[in-house]
Design an enzyme around this catalytic site. Structure first.
Site, PDB file in Angstrom:
ATOM      1  N   GLY A  12      -9.193  69.103  -3.397  1.00 38.95           N
ATOM      2  CA  GLY A  12      -9.185  68.271  -2.187  1.00 38.95           C
ATOM      3  C   GLY A  12      -7.978  67.345  -2.128  1.00 38.95           C
ATOM      4  O   GLY A  12      -7.064  67.421  -2.959  1.00 38.95           O
ATOM      5  N   TYR A  13      -7.992  66.473  -1.131  1.00 39.07           N
ATOM      6  CA  TYR A  13      -6.838  65.590  -0.874  1.00 39.07           C
ATOM      7  C   TYR A  13      -6.541  64.707  -2.095  1.00 39.07           C
ATOM      8  O   TYR A  13      -5.434  64.747  -2.641  1.00 39.07           O
ATOM      9  CB  TYR A  13      -7.152  64.739   0.364  1.00 39.07           C
ATOM     10  CG  TYR A  13      -6.140  63.673   0.687  1.00 39.07           C
ATOM     11  CD1 TYR A  13      -4.768  63.928   0.671  1.00 39.07           C
ATOM     12  CD2 TYR A  13      -6.566  62.383   1.052  1.00 39.07           C
ATOM     13  CE1 TYR A  13      -3.841  62.940   1.003  1.00 39.07           C
ATOM     14  CE2 TYR A  13      -5.654  61.392   1.389  1.00 39.07           C
ATOM     15  CZ  TYR A  13      -4.296  61.676   1.356  1.00 39.07           C
ATOM     16  OH  TYR A  13      -3.392  60.693   1.679  1.00 39.07           O
ATOM     17  N   PHE A  83     -14.783  63.951  -8.015  1.00 40.04           N
ATOM     18  CA  PHE A  83     -14.459  63.788  -6.592  1.00 40.04           C
ATOM     19  C   PHE A  83     -15.386  64.606  -5.698  1.00 40.04           C
ATOM     20  O   PHE A  83     -15.386  64.391  -4.487  1.00 40.04           O
ATOM     21  CB  PHE A  83     -13.040  64.300  -6.297  1.00 40.04           C
ATOM     22  CG  PHE A  83     -11.946  63.510  -6.926  1.00 40.04           C
ATOM     23  CD1 PHE A  83     -11.667  62.225  -6.499  1.00 40.04           C
ATOM     24  CD2 PHE A  83     -11.182  64.045  -7.948  1.00 40.04           C
ATOM     25  CE1 PHE A  83     -10.645  61.490  -7.068  1.00 40.04           C
ATOM     26  CE2 PHE A  83     -10.149  63.318  -8.521  1.00 40.04           C
ATOM     27  CZ  PHE A  83      -9.888  62.038  -8.081  1.00 40.04           C
ATOM     28  N   SER A 127     -15.575  53.636  -3.452  1.00 37.28           N
ATOM     29  CA  SER A 127     -14.867  53.227  -2.244  1.00 37.28           C
ATOM     30  C   SER A 127     -15.057  51.746  -1.973  1.00 37.28           C
ATOM     31  O   SER A 127     -16.104  51.172  -2.288  1.00 37.28           O
ATOM     32  CB  SER A 127     -15.430  54.039  -1.072  1.00 37.28           C
ATOM     33  OG  SER A 127     -15.057  53.464   0.155  1.00 37.28           O
ATOM     34  N   TYR A 152     -23.248  57.795   3.696  1.00 42.46           N
ATOM     35  CA  TYR A 152     -22.076  58.035   2.840  1.00 42.46           C
ATOM     36  C   TYR A 152     -21.845  56.831   1.925  1.00 42.46           C
ATOM     37  O   TYR A 152     -21.699  56.963   0.712  1.00 42.46           O
ATOM     38  CB  TYR A 152     -20.840  58.297   3.721  1.00 42.46           C
ATOM     39  CG  TYR A 152     -19.532  58.041   3.002  1.00 42.46           C
ATOM     40  CD1 TYR A 152     -19.012  58.970   2.117  1.00 42.46           C
ATOM     41  CD2 TYR A 152     -18.838  56.838   3.186  1.00 42.46           C
ATOM     42  CE1 TYR A 152     -17.827  58.711   1.433  1.00 42.46           C
ATOM     43  CE2 TYR A 152     -17.661  56.568   2.518  1.00 42.46           C
ATOM     44  CZ  TYR A 152     -17.156  57.510   1.641  1.00 42.46           C
ATOM     45  OH  TYR A 152     -15.994  57.251   0.965  1.00 42.46           O
ATOM     46  N   LYS A 156     -22.178  56.166  -2.391  1.00 44.15           N
ATOM     47  CA  LYS A 156     -21.179  55.574  -3.313  1.00 44.15           C
ATOM     48  C   LYS A 156     -21.860  54.497  -4.161  1.00 44.15           C
ATOM     49  O   LYS A 156     -21.633  54.413  -5.373  1.00 44.15           O
ATOM     50  CB  LYS A 156     -19.998  54.982  -2.530  1.00 44.15           C
ATOM     51  CG  LYS A 156     -19.122  56.018  -1.858  1.00 44.15           C
ATOM     52  CD  LYS A 156     -18.415  56.916  -2.866  1.00 44.15           C
ATOM     53  CE  LYS A 156     -17.610  58.030  -2.255  1.00 44.15           C
ATOM     54  NZ  LYS A 156     -17.271  59.106  -3.172  1.00 44.15           N
ATOM     55  N   PRO A 299     -18.118  51.559  16.382  1.00 43.88           N
ATOM     56  CA  PRO A 299     -19.299  50.986  15.728  1.00 43.88           C
ATOM     57  C   PRO A 299     -19.221  51.145  14.214  1.00 43.88           C
ATOM     58  O   PRO A 299     -18.815  52.203  13.719  1.00 43.88           O
ATOM     59  CB  PRO A 299     -20.472  51.806  16.294  1.00 43.88           C
ATOM     60  CG  PRO A 299     -19.944  52.456  17.525  1.00 43.88           C
ATOM     61  CD  PRO A 299     -18.465  52.621  17.345  1.00 43.88           C
ATOM     62  N   GLY A 300     -19.609  50.106  13.509  1.00 36.35           N
ATOM     63  CA  GLY A 300     -19.662  50.192  12.044  1.00 36.35           C
ATOM     64  C   GLY A 300     -18.382  49.768  11.352  1.00 36.35           C
ATOM     65  O   GLY A 300     -18.367  49.625  10.134  1.00 36.35           O
TER      66      GLY A 300
HETATM   67  C1  UD1 Z   1     -13.356  54.830   6.573  1.00 37.34           C
HETATM   68  C2  UD1 Z   1     -14.798  54.629   6.246  1.00 37.34           C
HETATM   69  C3  UD1 Z   1     -14.926  54.318   4.781  1.00 37.34           C
HETATM   70  C4  UD1 Z   1     -14.351  55.464   3.968  1.00 37.34           C
HETATM   71  C5  UD1 Z   1     -12.910  55.709   4.386  1.00 37.34           C
HETATM   72  C6  UD1 Z   1     -12.433  56.980   3.712  1.00 37.34           C
HETATM   73  C7  UD1 Z   1     -15.842  53.742   8.287  1.00 37.34           C
HETATM   74  C8  UD1 Z   1     -16.498  52.581   8.911  1.00 37.34           C
HETATM   75  N1  UD1 Z   1     -15.362  53.569   7.058  1.00 37.34           N
HETATM   76  O1  UD1 Z   1     -12.659  53.620   6.320  1.00 37.34           O
HETATM   77  O2  UD1 Z   1     -16.274  54.137   4.455  1.00 37.34           O
HETATM   78  O3  UD1 Z   1     -14.413  55.153   2.604  1.00 37.34           O
HETATM   79  O4  UD1 Z   1     -12.817  55.890   5.796  1.00 37.34           O
HETATM   80  O5  UD1 Z   1     -11.114  57.224   4.023  1.00 37.34           O
HETATM   81  O6  UD1 Z   1     -15.750  54.794   8.870  1.00 37.34           O
HETATM   82  N2  UD1 Z   1      -8.762  53.594  13.724  1.00 37.34           N
HETATM   83  C9  UD1 Z   1      -8.301  53.608  15.027  1.00 37.34           C
HETATM   84  N3  UD1 Z   1      -8.202  54.815  15.648  1.00 37.34           N
HETATM   85  C10 UD1 Z   1      -8.550  55.994  15.049  1.00 37.34           C
HETATM   86  C11 UD1 Z   1      -9.005  55.964  13.709  1.00 37.34           C
HETATM   87  C12 UD1 Z   1      -9.116  54.744  13.083  1.00 37.34           C
HETATM   88  O7  UD1 Z   1      -7.999  52.559  15.621  1.00 37.34           O
HETATM   89  O8  UD1 Z   1      -8.448  57.064  15.693  1.00 37.34           O
HETATM   90  C13 UD1 Z   1      -8.852  52.283  13.037  1.00 37.34           C
HETATM   91  C14 UD1 Z   1     -10.252  51.949  12.567  1.00 37.34           C
HETATM   92  O9  UD1 Z   1     -10.953  51.290  13.571  1.00 37.34           O
HETATM   93  C15 UD1 Z   1      -9.943  51.059  11.360  1.00 37.34           C
HETATM   94  C16 UD1 Z   1      -8.628  51.609  10.807  1.00 37.34           C
HETATM   95  O10 UD1 Z   1      -8.069  52.379  11.855  1.00 37.34           O
HETATM   96  O11 UD1 Z   1      -9.725  49.745  11.793  1.00 37.34           O
HETATM   97  C17 UD1 Z   1      -8.812  52.499   9.606  1.00 37.34           C
HETATM   98  O12 UD1 Z   1      -9.773  53.491   9.920  1.00 37.34           O
HETATM   99  P1  UD1 Z   1     -10.099  54.719   8.947  1.00 37.34           P
HETATM  100  O13 UD1 Z   1      -8.845  55.413   8.581  1.00 37.34           O
HETATM  101  O14 UD1 Z   1     -11.172  55.531   9.592  1.00 37.34           O
HETATM  102  O15 UD1 Z   1     -10.622  54.020   7.627  1.00 37.34           O
HETATM  103  P2  UD1 Z   1     -11.800  52.945   7.404  1.00 37.34           P
HETATM  104  O16 UD1 Z   1     -12.600  52.753   8.620  1.00 37.34           O
HETATM  105  O17 UD1 Z   1     -11.186  51.738   6.827  1.00 37.34           O
END
Ligand code: UD1
Length: 341
Positions: A12-13, A83, A127, A152, A156, A299-300
């Site tokens: 994986g990655y 992993f 994580s 998920y 963890k 959300p979340g």
């Molecule tokens: C997410 C997971 C986290 C997981 C991690 C793995 C959630 C709430 N958390 O982290 O549990 O361990 O991925 O890599 O999903 N964003 C945008 N536009 C997009 C995608 C993301 O604005 O199309 C923003 C999100 O709102 C966030 C930031 O980018 O503020 C990072 O997002 P993301 O890469 O999904 O990571 P996490 O949310 O931090």
């Protein structure tokens, strides 16, 4: 005698980058993966980068206890890095049973095999999600774990507890949980990188796919958060830096330098970066304009999280080295490489 490291989910990655760094550091590696969320090309990339055409690869499912047992019987394993797990937050909410079965059972089988084979060093890939919306930033390893907001995230936390408890009961097992912040980027060779299936959930693959024209527009989720520019803050860590933290942690375990049977380390840069800053930096570094718009909050999402990395710096002797610019250039190089395939 070279030490042998088993990397579950090693195609994986994160697993592929870790395998490369382990081999560079002089370890023997056995990669095992059920190929459920990766492409054969990534493992081929690992063989190419390392020049190890004979690198052992076992196609197997870690939920199959007998297969895990056979693996531990076949190879003398000095440490296992686990992993093999599902990782999509949204999917875990829709299919919790699938997540609990896969993520818990696979790790249980690893712990059971470790115990049956006279003990082992176990590195668990955890994580920063375990911290939830932290009261105090940056988070240290002593910051409280908050109730998980997704199955998920809960897997963890439960796996961390399984490791802690197994170690408390059996001193022949030792373990480290690495709590990753936001791993991004790709190997400088562009032979390995992230291969999201379908529409990416994570920010950087969405950015690179938008830049290449696979996606029309990036939505920045929320610009009214209580942060300097209104977008969320995260701690983005280069995938190669992250992989090197694993080498430091494994070495600490196999050389018997752990201070306690179970240790936890944050793996981040200690530098908060907003979504808007990341987008701007991506545009600047790669000399392009990204089509993006502001959209509703997702959300979340937590508002802000970044790591206090002092423990990893001091105890593991590890520090993130790459700049955000280098990392974002590598992410773009990887996306362009994929487009040429
Ligand atoms: C997410 C997971 C986290 C997981 C991690 C793995 C959630 C709430 N958390 O982290 O549990 O361990 O991925 O890599 O999903 N964003 C945008 N536009 C997009 C995608 C993301 O604005 O199309 C923003 C999100 O709102 C966030 C930031 O980018 O503020 C990072 O997002 P993301 O890469 O999904 O990571 P996490 O949310 O931090």
């Amino acid at each position: 005698m070279k030490k042998r490291i088993l990397v579950s989910g090693g195609a994986g990655y994160i697993g592929s980058h870790v395998t490369v760094e382990l081999i560079a550091a002089g370890y023997d590696v056995v990669v095992a993966d059920n190929m459920s969320n990766c492409d054969r090309s990534c493992f081929d990339g690992v063989r190419q980068i390392t020049g190890r055409s004979e690198l052992p690869f076992v196609e197997m499912d870690f939920c199959d206890a007998a297969a895990v047992e056979r693996l531990f019987s076949r190879y003398k394993i000095d440490a296992v890095i686990h992993f093999a797990a599902f990782k999509a937050v949204g999917e875990s909410v829709a299919e919790p049973i699938k997540y609990y079965r896969n993520n818990l059972l696979s790790f249980l089988n690893v712990l059971e095999a470790a115990r049956n084979h006279g003990g082992c060093n176990v590195l668990f890939s955890s994580s920063a999600t375990v911290y939830g919306e932290a009261d105090k930033l940056p988070v240290t390893e002593q910051s409280p774990r908050l109730p998980a907001t997704s199955p998920y995230g809960n897997t963890k936390q439960i796996c961390e507890d399984m490791l802690r408890d197994a170690i408390a009961a059996d001193p022949s097992i030792r373990g480290i949980a690495l709590r990753y912040f936001n791993p991004i980027g790709a190997h400088p060779s562009v032979l390995i990188g992230e291969l999201p299936r379908g529409v990416p959930n994570n920010l950087v693959p969405f950015i690179t796919q938008t830049a290449i024209g696979k996606r029309a527009c990036l939505s920045i989720f929320g610009n009214d958060y209580p942060t300097p520019d209104g977008t969320c803050l995260r701690d983005y860590i280069d995938i190669v830096d992250l992989a090197q933290a694993h080498v430091c942690a494994v070495t600490r375990m196999v050389e018997g330098r752990m201070k306690e049977g179970y240790e936890i380390f944050n793996v981040g840069t200690g530098r908060p970066v907003s979504v808007a800053e990341l987008v701007t930096e991506f545009e600047k570094v790669n000399g392009l304009k990204l089509n993006y718009k502001f959209a509703d909050r997702r959300p979340g999402d937590v508002v802000a999280i970044w790591a206090d990395t002092s423990r990893a710096n001091e105890e593991l002797g590890w520090k993130a080295k790459r700049t955000l610019a280098e990392t974002l250039a590598s992410a773009w190089a990887w996306e362009k490489h994929l487009a040429e395939q």
